[in-house]
Design a protein around this motif. Structure first.
Motif, PDB file in Angstrom:
ATOM      1  N   ASN A   1       0.807  -1.219   0.000  1.00 36.93           N
ATOM      2  CA  ASN A   1       0.000   0.000   0.000  1.00 36.93           C
ATOM      3  C   ASN A   1       0.845   1.277   0.000  1.00 36.93           C
ATOM      4  N   GLY A   2       1.818   1.292  -0.886  1.00 37.91           N
ATOM      5  CA  GLY A   2       2.626   2.493  -1.055  1.00 37.91           C
ATOM      6  C   GLY A   2       3.796   2.626  -0.112  1.00 37.91           C
TER       7      GLY A   2
ATOM      8  N   GLU B   1       4.421  -2.358  -4.407  1.00 37.33           N
ATOM      9  CA  GLU B   1       4.489  -1.226  -3.479  1.00 37.33           C
ATOM     10  C   GLU B   1       3.574  -0.076  -3.884  1.00 37.33           C
ATOM     11  N   GLU B   2       2.817  -0.242  -4.947  1.00 33.75           N
ATOM     12  CA  GLU B   2       1.880   0.797  -5.388  1.00 33.75           C
ATOM     13  C   GLU B   2       0.749   0.955  -4.360  1.00 33.75           C
ATOM     14  N   THR B   3       0.254   2.180  -4.200  1.00 34.95           N
ATOM     15  CA  THR B   3      -0.845   2.454  -3.277  1.00 34.95           C
ATOM     16  C   THR B   3      -2.127   1.773  -3.769  1.00 34.95           C
TER      17      THR B   3
ATOM     18  N   LYS C   1      -3.820   2.541  -7.426  1.00 32.93           N
ATOM     19  CA  LYS C   1      -3.969   3.925  -7.890  1.00 32.93           C
ATOM     20  C   LYS C   1      -3.546   4.091  -9.353  1.00 32.93           C
TER      21      LYS C   1
END
Length: 298
Positions: A171-172, A193-195, A212
């Motif tokens: 979640n980022g 690792e993307e939100t 996102k």
């Protein structure tokens, strides 16, 4: 005056009540019936009770306790607790006041989920927190671990025991070291690792994670790392020493740093949070109370 008041009617509090009742102590159990496992459909890992509904477990437990005339149970919330010179004074939500020589806190913890749109729709149905509790039911499925916790590397390794089809979503957050990333990659565990934008699915059944950047990851179920906080402020208000992870410090028989106050179950966070472990900790705390009362009276 009661010999002991137990605050909390989960497995630890219920088992503490059983041992104290059989120890011939005059006791009262308060249960506001707001358990941490309210979202759980089945509890696992307790021999003879594997797969039982938490509500049925509690019903049977209270039926066992009703056999003991020296035990009183109230379905009420304790709102305050004060230590006086000779006893503890317990204040309830209905403005009733009781006195007790000893107190066992079995008030448990609350799960705080990551702030992700839709996550509450799946928690307890297709997203879980404990692989020891629910890993068997999810074995060999395409799973996700949603986590923002730096200690998640160990949890990813555990989940891998039940399913080799695993993706970790942070979640980022950048929570893994380079060495951990390499080990996960070596075992074909992708780290995203993307939100996260939202979770998708129907009737509590997860189908996908949307990010996102509009990427969509198909997953059937998984696990989430929750933050744990005390469900009740009573331990802290009494001055019980808290551990670095939010539990209260106890010895092997549940004794806290406040004389006459004992803690058991999830509240102490000293052991894996399973029903059978919580019940065992309730037994130990009750034994601590009985030993201390006997020594004081002898």
């Amino acid at each position: 005056m009661f010999d002991c008041v137990i605050i909390g009617g989960g497995p630890s509090g219920l088992n503490a009540a059983l041992i104290l009742a059989r120890g011939r102590k005059n006791i009262m159990l308060f249960d506001d019936d707001n358990p941490r496992n309210a979202v759980t459909h089945e509890s696992h890992g307790f021999i003879t009770r594997d797969g039982v509904k938490p509500s049925e477990f509690k019903r049977q437990a209270k039926a066992d306790l009703m056999k003991y005339p020296n035990l009183t149970m109230y379905n009420e919330r304790v709102v305050d607790l004060k230590k006086e010179t000779q006893c503890f004074v317990i204040y309830t939500e209905s403005n009733k006041i009781y006195e007790s020589r000893k107190v066992i806190l079995a008030t448990g913890l609350k799960d705080v989920l990551p702030p992700i749109d839709g996550i509450h729709n799946f928690y307890g149905t297709s997203l879980f927190s404990c692989p020891f509790c629910d890993g068997w039911e999810l074995k060999d499925q395409p799973l996700v671990l949603i986590t923002e916790n730096p200690s998640a590397f160990h949890k990813a390794k555990l989940i891998f025991n039940w399913s080799r089809d695993l993706v970790v979503c942070t979640n980022g957050k950048e929570i893994f070291s380079k060495e951990q990333q390499e080990l996960l990659l070596k075992n074909k565990i992708e780290v995203i690792e993307e939100t996260i934008s939202c979770l998708e699915g129907l009737a509590g059944n997860l189908s996908a994670i949307r990010f996102k950047n509009q990427r969509q990851l198909k997953r059937k179920a998984g696990f989430v790392t929750t933050n744990l906080v005390q469900a009740s402020p009573l331990a802290e208000s009494l001055g019980c020493v808290l551990t670095k992870n939010g539990g209260i410090e106890t010895d092997n028989f549940g004794r806290t740093n406040i004389e006459g106050v004992y803690g058991c179950g999830d509240i102490s966070k000293s052991a894996p949070m399973q029903v059978i472990v919580a019940a065992g900790e309730g037994t130990k705390a009750a034994m601590g109370v009985i030993n201390d009362l006997v020594n004081e009276e002898f």
